[in-house]
Design a protein around this motif. Sequence first.
Motif, mmCIF file in Angstrom:
data_model
loop_
_atom_site.group_PDB
_atom_site.id
_atom_site.type_symbol
_atom_site.label_atom_id
_atom_site.label_comp_id
_atom_site.label_asym_id
_atom_site.label_seq_id
_atom_site.Cartn_x
_atom_site.Cartn_y
_atom_site.Cartn_z
ATOM 1 N N THR A 49 0.857 -1.191 0.000
ATOM 2 C CA THR A 49 0.000 0.000 0.000
ATOM 3 C C THR A 49 0.886 1.232 0.000
ATOM 4 N N TYR A 50 0.702 2.047 -1.002
ATOM 5 C CA TYR A 50 1.481 3.275 -1.124
ATOM 6 C C TYR A 50 0.694 4.281 -1.946
ATOM 7 N N GLU A 51 1.168 5.513 -1.955
ATOM 8 C CA GLU A 51 0.568 6.558 -2.768
ATOM 9 C C GLU A 51 1.553 6.930 -3.867
ATOM 10 N N ARG A 52 1.143 6.763 -5.102
ATOM 11 C CA ARG A 52 2.005 7.175 -6.222
ATOM 12 C C ARG A 52 2.007 8.695 -6.310
ATOM 13 N N TRP A 53 0.852 9.311 -6.051
ATOM 14 C CA TRP A 53 0.691 10.759 -5.933
ATOM 15 C C TRP A 53 -0.040 11.025 -4.627
ATOM 16 N N HIS A 54 0.175 12.183 -4.039
ATOM 17 C CA HIS A 54 -0.416 12.522 -2.742
ATOM 18 C C HIS A 54 -1.941 12.385 -2.768
ATOM 19 N N LYS A 55 -2.482 11.630 -1.811
ATOM 20 C CA LYS A 55 -3.911 11.365 -1.621
ATOM 21 C C LYS A 55 -4.525 10.490 -2.718
ATOM 22 N N TYR A 56 -3.687 9.766 -3.491
ATOM 23 C CA TYR A 56 -4.165 8.824 -4.486
ATOM 24 C C TYR A 56 -3.529 7.458 -4.224
ATOM 25 N N PRO A 57 -4.101 6.679 -3.296
ATOM 26 C CA PRO A 57 -3.516 5.367 -2.988
ATOM 27 C C PRO A 57 -3.722 4.383 -4.136
ATOM 28 N N VAL A 58 -2.801 3.446 -4.274
ATOM 29 C CA VAL A 58 -2.920 2.418 -5.308
ATOM 30 C C VAL A 58 -3.846 1.313 -4.819
ATOM 31 N N TYR A 59 -4.373 0.547 -5.761
ATOM 32 C CA TYR A 59 -5.162 -0.626 -5.410
ATOM 33 C C TYR A 59 -4.242 -1.692 -4.848
ATOM 34 N N GLY A 60 -4.797 -2.581 -4.059
ATOM 35 C CA GLY A 60 -4.030 -3.734 -3.602
ATOM 36 C C GLY A 60 -3.865 -4.691 -4.777
ATOM 37 N N ILE A 61 -3.649 -5.945 -4.503
ATOM 38 C CA ILE A 61 -3.496 -6.932 -5.570
ATOM 39 C C ILE A 61 -4.763 -6.923 -6.431
ATOM 40 N N ASN A 62 -4.596 -6.933 -7.745
ATOM 41 C CA ASN A 62 -5.762 -6.899 -8.630
ATOM 42 C C ASN A 62 -5.502 -7.671 -9.911
ATOM 43 N N LEU A 63 -6.594 -8.103 -10.528
ATOM 44 C CA LEU A 63 -6.572 -8.881 -11.768
ATOM 45 C C LEU A 63 -7.163 -8.042 -12.892
#
Length: 86
Positions: free
Chosen positions: A64-78
């Motif tokens: 879990t991280y933010e690529r841009w401020h206040k926009y977290p990435v999805y967890g594992i996804n297909l």
Amino acid sequence: MRWWAFKQVLLKSDFKAFTGGPYLLAGNVHKTLSGAADLSAGLEFAINKNFSAWLDVNNILNDTYERWHKYPVYGINLLGGIIIHF
């Protein structure tokens, strides 16, 4: 990595590691996002010369991280789809 394991099967993987970028808060406060690592894998199957199907698994590490401020990435996804070649 991209590898044609068989005549019709393409195996692929990506690994991205990066440091976080800077951002600015109200009041002219400078902050920096934390870095992260992202591992993805997938395959593409050539059905015939005009059609292919693909399936990707992204963020396998479930980081879990933010690529841009206040926009977290999805967890594992297909993700999957069909490619039409003209």
